[in-house]
Motif scaffolding. Structure first.
Motif, PDB file in Angstrom:
ATOM      1  N   SER A  81       0.819  -1.220   0.000  1.00 29.52           N
ATOM      2  CA  SER A  81       0.000   0.000   0.000  1.00 29.52           C
ATOM      3  C   SER A  81       0.849   1.265   0.000  1.00 29.52           C
ATOM      4  O   SER A  81       0.418   2.287  -0.519  1.00 29.52           O
ATOM      5  CB  SER A  81      -0.921   0.016   1.217  1.00 29.52           C
ATOM      6  OG  SER A  81      -1.782  -1.082   1.166  1.00 29.52           O
ATOM      7  N   PRO A  85       0.441   2.533  -4.068  1.00 25.87           N
ATOM      8  CA  PRO A  85      -0.921   2.816  -3.623  1.00 25.87           C
ATOM      9  C   PRO A  85      -1.964   2.693  -4.737  1.00 25.87           C
ATOM     10  O   PRO A  85      -3.089   2.256  -4.479  1.00 25.87           O
ATOM     11  CB  PRO A  85      -0.841   4.251  -3.106  1.00 25.87           C
ATOM     12  CG  PRO A  85       0.377   4.829  -3.702  1.00 25.87           C
ATOM     13  CD  PRO A  85       1.339   3.698  -3.883  1.00 25.87           C
ATOM     14  N   HIS A  86      -1.574   3.057  -5.967  1.00 20.08           N
ATOM     15  CA  HIS A  86      -2.565   3.000  -7.048  1.00 20.08           C
ATOM     16  C   HIS A  86      -2.844   1.551  -7.437  1.00 20.08           C
ATOM     17  O   HIS A  86      -3.965   1.212  -7.801  1.00 20.08           O
ATOM     18  CB  HIS A  86      -2.087   3.830  -8.241  1.00 20.08           C
ATOM     19  CG  HIS A  86      -1.842   5.257  -7.868  1.00 20.08           C
ATOM     20  ND1 HIS A  86      -2.862   6.157  -7.667  1.00 20.08           N
ATOM     21  CD2 HIS A  86      -0.694   5.934  -7.583  1.00 20.08           C
ATOM     22  CE1 HIS A  86      -2.356   7.331  -7.302  1.00 20.08           C
ATOM     23  NE2 HIS A  86      -1.031   7.211  -7.242  1.00 20.08           N
ATOM     24  N   ALA A  88      -2.592  -0.904  -5.197  1.00 17.73           N
ATOM     25  CA  ALA A  88      -3.361  -1.435  -4.064  1.00 17.73           C
ATOM     26  C   ALA A  88      -4.824  -1.016  -4.166  1.00 17.73           C
ATOM     27  O   ALA A  88      -5.730  -1.814  -3.896  1.00 17.73           O
ATOM     28  CB  ALA A  88      -2.752  -0.972  -2.744  1.00 17.73           C
ATOM     29  N   ALA A  89      -5.046   0.235  -4.567  1.00 16.72           N
ATOM     30  CA  ALA A  89      -6.429   0.718  -4.659  1.00 16.72           C
ATOM     31  C   ALA A  89      -7.236  -0.096  -5.666  1.00 16.72           C
ATOM     32  O   ALA A  89      -8.406  -0.404  -5.424  1.00 16.72           O
ATOM     33  CB  ALA A  89      -6.437   2.199  -5.048  1.00 16.72           C
ATOM     34  N   ASN A  92      -6.994  -4.265  -4.537  1.00 15.43           N
ATOM     35  CA  ASN A  92      -7.721  -4.667  -3.329  1.00 15.43           C
ATOM     36  C   ASN A  92      -9.229  -4.807  -3.567  1.00 15.43           C
ATOM     37  O   ASN A  92      -9.902  -5.517  -2.834  1.00 15.43           O
ATOM     38  CB  ASN A  92      -7.452  -3.678  -2.192  1.00 15.43           C
ATOM     39  CG  ASN A  92      -6.025  -3.787  -1.696  1.00 15.43           C
ATOM     40  OD1 ASN A  92      -5.268  -4.632  -2.174  1.00 15.43           O
ATOM     41  ND2 ASN A  92      -5.651  -2.953  -0.741  1.00 15.43           N
ATOM     42  N   THR A  93      -9.723  -4.109  -4.594  1.00 14.92           N
ATOM     43  CA  THR A  93     -11.146  -4.303  -4.908  1.00 14.92           C
ATOM     44  C   THR A  93     -11.360  -5.624  -5.648  1.00 14.92           C
ATOM     45  O   THR A  93     -12.475  -6.105  -5.753  1.00 14.92           O
ATOM     46  CB  THR A  93     -11.698  -3.164  -5.797  1.00 14.92           C
ATOM     47  OG1 THR A  93     -10.914  -3.113  -6.988  1.00 14.92           O
ATOM     48  CG2 THR A  93     -11.640  -1.832  -5.105  1.00 14.92           C
ATOM     49  N   LEU A  94     -10.278  -6.184  -6.168  1.00 14.37           N
ATOM     50  CA  LEU A  94     -10.389  -7.413  -6.963  1.00 14.37           C
ATOM     51  C   LEU A  94      -9.921  -8.656  -6.203  1.00 14.37           C
ATOM     52  O   LEU A  94     -10.527  -9.719  -6.316  1.00 14.37           O
ATOM     53  CB  LEU A  94      -9.556  -7.258  -8.246  1.00 14.37           C
ATOM     54  CG  LEU A  94     -10.017  -6.139  -9.186  1.00 14.37           C
ATOM     55  CD1 LEU A  94      -8.962  -5.834 -10.227  1.00 14.37           C
ATOM     56  CD2 LEU A  94     -11.318  -6.536  -9.852  1.00 14.37           C
TER      57      LEU A  94
END
Lengths: 446, 315
Positions: A81, A85-86, A88-89, A92-94
């Motif tokens: 993260s 970060p991009h 992870a963003a 993490n939704t997948l």
């Protein structure tokens, strides 16, 4: 100078260092519970104290390595993260599901490690062995789920990207993509093999000591453990080679750029040669040993099969060509780890004294370090071979990186910290294992 | 989407926020024992023996560490859209915290597994164990106020550091009063317990007063609850209810963290980022939510067995 190097290169170096360090302890965190469980089972089932004592002694290493592995794993989980970060963003939704499941698997591992370590003298031998099963399963599941995340990065599926947002998400398709089973089987089997090779190295080192070779009882013990580990290594190395072959076929079909780069194939050809070794210079591989048609046969099952070359793709999509070296070293070591146990077992069947000759013991001793190197090469091949993407075809590494200006500072501090941690860990293990088994009191064992 | 979860879909963000808070509370309460013990080991006057600390740490610390992982995983998985902005703000803080965690790991290795305990390892353990929670508390300051700091350069961050240090000592001492009643330092532990409890009360009062934009009535209720629990912990220790005293001390910490988080809701980072604006896809959350009971079904009995085996052994 630093201003001239893009931020994502620093971040990649940082991440690579952290992953390279963590994988040593992570693989032992997966492999040791399995080996300890197996040894304890042999000990309890055969009523053989040698195996039981070895399992108990390995429990010490397992506990020490868990501390370091838990730390480096915690750092890794934060780095995802913090550095990316991009990525992870989006990821993490997948792949949130395997991450959450991994949390529970890690908890099972941690709790049962505590129970296992704590209950050596508090439970009956069979009950105690049973406690090792959730421990081994927890570590296996943990590795399985984390590798799933990596396989998603190599073969993202099960969602649609619309205006930079992931939609129509099918969590199980995301998790079980084309790469999953190949990557999981190859890597986890390799962890078990590396652990077995490492334990064989450890017991073989004692056999190099003249003082131990002279004492019948000690020599018998270390020969027995070495032979057991060589048998396990042979079985595992065979499975790793089969899994590796299947992984290669997967890469040839679904990740053709990585495949072409790893085999230094520039032009699309049939009857493609397998290039072993060589030297890459100006987008060409020189002095390689070429076996015509073998690559086509290995990848697609017949020697006339067409293998796509790098020139069929935009050069901006090429991974670094030096991944060819990583693959070659990994494969070479894989065969070393297959042939040495094979030779040992044949010699062991013919005449035991030859199986434990100085040359053979030296070959076994080198197997452990080589195996670790092989795992490192495998991960470097996977990760660098996916460049310039962090999620293949979806997000580049440059798009994923943090905007923080402090990456370089910490990139220099962490290697120093890791070196210190490594020295402390190895120092403690050395202090414990330099003493032959019969000189170690129970208090020191745990 | 899973039909039976449909009625609670609007409550997903608060549920996720609650789950993360739960893990933060559990980590705060349990890890305070080991973080605090590290500070006690290097105190100028002896209050706890290194063998006692080793006896506690050896089987327990791995389980405690899992709560931190869950808190992190929960935060980044449930609220992924918050990561790009928040990670830049807390980058130096988190990285520095990780360095302290590494030092702490070295200390744990040295204390628990090295043949003879060196004074060096005690100090490394103490530095790591003080630094890590202090730096982590800066992240909490960022959540509460939206201001990211590494050093305690704001009033809120300074008080937060004080609260953290006092909490570590208060909970740790409560635990060792329960855990090692025959220790030669028992009397000293009792005295430090009283002082740390009083300091905890004072600092938690100051803390809640410094947080911007939260309900005054809520702060008042929270302070009363914390006051009752701290006083209960001190009184119960006097009446030899040592386990209950320790539990009360932990509850005071849990109530403080949970209360402040509840008062801060709906913000992930005040006042820019709210939980619902950065929440993950509801479908993914449903799946993650379904994993939780299955995971707990395996891990909670294991954890209970582990703690009960441990409790039997120490008795």
């Amino acid at each position: 100078m630093n201003d001239m190097i893009p931020q994502f290169i620093h971040a990649r170096a940082f991440m690579g260092m952290a992953l390279g360090f963590h994988i040593i302890f992570a693989l032992l965190g997966v492999g040791l519970p399995f080996m300890v469980s197996l040894l304890e089972f042999l000990g309890v089932y055969k009523k053989d104290e040698d195996y039981r004592r070895t399992a108990r002694r390995m429990t010490f290493a397992m506990s020490v390595l868990f501390v370091t592995g838990a730390l480096s794993g915690t750092v890794m989980s934060f780095l995802f993260s913090l550095l990316w970060p991009h990525f992870a963003a989006l990821a993490n939704t997948l792949v949130g599901l395997p991450f959450v499941m991994e949390g529970f698997a890690f908890m099972v591992e941690a709790v049962f490690l505590g129970i296992y370590v704590y209950s050596w003298d508090r439970l009956s031998p069979w009950k105690h062995w049973l406690c090792s099963i959730p421990l081994a399963l927890g570590s296996f599941t943990s590795a399985f789920l984390i590798t799933i995340v990596n396989s998603f990065m190599n073969d993202p599926q099960g969602f649609q990207m619309i205006n930079g947002i992931a939609t129509d998400i099918q969590p199980f398709t995301v998790m079980f993509n084309h790469a999953t089973w190949y990557e999981v089987s190859h890597s986890i089997l390799a962890y078990y093999l590396t652990t077995a090779a490492g334990l064989a190295t450890l017991s073989a080192i004692f056999l190099l000591r003249p003082s131990i070779r002279r004492e019948h009882e000690r020599a018998r013990y270390y020969k027995k453990i070495t032979a057991t580990m060589m048998t396990i290594s042979f079985i595992l190395a065979t499975l790793v080679i089969v899994a590796g072959d299947l992984s290669g076929k997967y890469i040839a079909q679904y990740e053709p750029i990585k495949f072409a780069a790893s085999e230094s194939i520039f032009d699309t050809v049939g009857n493609a040669p397998l290039k072993l070794g060589g030297y890459i210079s100006h987008d060409q591989v020189q002095y390689a040993l070429e076996l015509p048609g073998v690559l086509s046969w290995l990848a697609f099952g017949h020697s006339d099969a067409i293998v796509k070359g790098l020139n069929a793709f935009d050069q901006s999509q090429w991974p670094p060509l030096y991944i060819h070296y990583f693959l070659d070293i990994m494969v070479l070591i894989g065969f070393y780890l297959f042939l040495v146990p094979l030779a040992f077992l044949i010699l062991y069947g013919i005449k035991r004294s030859i199986a434990f000759s100085h040359a053979m013991i030296l070959a076994i001793v080198w197997g452990g370090p080589f195996a670790f190197l092989s795992v490192e090469m495998g991960w470097m091949f996977t990760e660098i071979g996916r460049q310039p993407y962090i999620i293949r075809g979806i997000m580049t590494t440059a798009q994923a990186v943090t905007e923080s200006q402090d990456v370089v500072t910490f990139m220099w501090i962490f290697p120093l910290i890791y070196v210190a941690l490594f020295i402390v860990t190895v120092g403690i293990l050395y202090q414990h294992y330099r003493r032959p088994m019969d000189q170690v009191s129970v208090a020191h064992e745990l | 989407m899973i039909p039976f979860l449909d009625p609670i879909v609007p409550y997903f963000p608060i549920l996720a926020y609650g789950l993360v808070t739960l893990f933060v509370c559990l980590y705060g309460a349990f890890s305070s024992i080991e973080f605090g013990s590290a500070l006690l080991l290097v105190s100028p006057w002896p209050v706890v023996d290194v063998t006692v600390v080793r006896r506690y740490l050896n089987p327990i610390w791995e389980a405690t560490n899992v709560f931190l992982i869950f808190a992190l995983v929960g935060t980044v998985m449930f609220f992924p859209a918050a990561i790009p902005a928040a990670s830049v703000a807390v980058f130096p803080t988190m990285m520095t915290a990780l360095i302290f965690f590494a030092l702490r790991a070295m200390g744990i290795l040295g204390l628990m597994y090295y043949g003879s305990v060196s004074e060096w390892f005690k100090y490394i353990f103490a530095i790591g164990s003080a630094g890590a929670p202090l730096l982590l508390s800066n992240v909490y300051v960022f959540i509460l106020s939206g201001i990211a700091v590494v050093l305690p350069t704001t009033a809120l961050a300074s008080v937060m550091w004080f609260v953290v240090l006092v909490t570590l000592i208060f909970i740790s001492i409560s635990f060792f009063i329960y855990f090692a009643p025959k220790s030669p330092y028992h009397g000293d532990l009792r005295r430090v317990h009283v002082f740390s409890g009083a300091a905890y009360l004072l600092s938690s009062l100051l803390l809640s007063d410094l947080i911007p934009g939260i309900s005054t009535l809520g702060v008042w209720v929270l302070n009363v609850l914390v006051f009752v629990l701290v006083v209960a912990s001190l009184s119960l220790a006097e009446y030899e209810r040592r386990l209950m005293s320790f539990v009360s001390a932990m509850l005071a910490d849990i109530v403080l963290i949970a209360g402040l988080s509840a008062l801060r809701y709906p913000y992930i980072a005040f006042p820019m980022v709210s939980a619902s604006s950065v929440f993950t896809s509801p479908l993914m959350f449903e799946y993650m939510l379904l994993v939780v009971p299955f995971g707990l079904l395996i891990t909670v009995p294991a954890l209970i067995w582990f703690y009960s085996m441990y409790a039997r052994a120490i008795r």
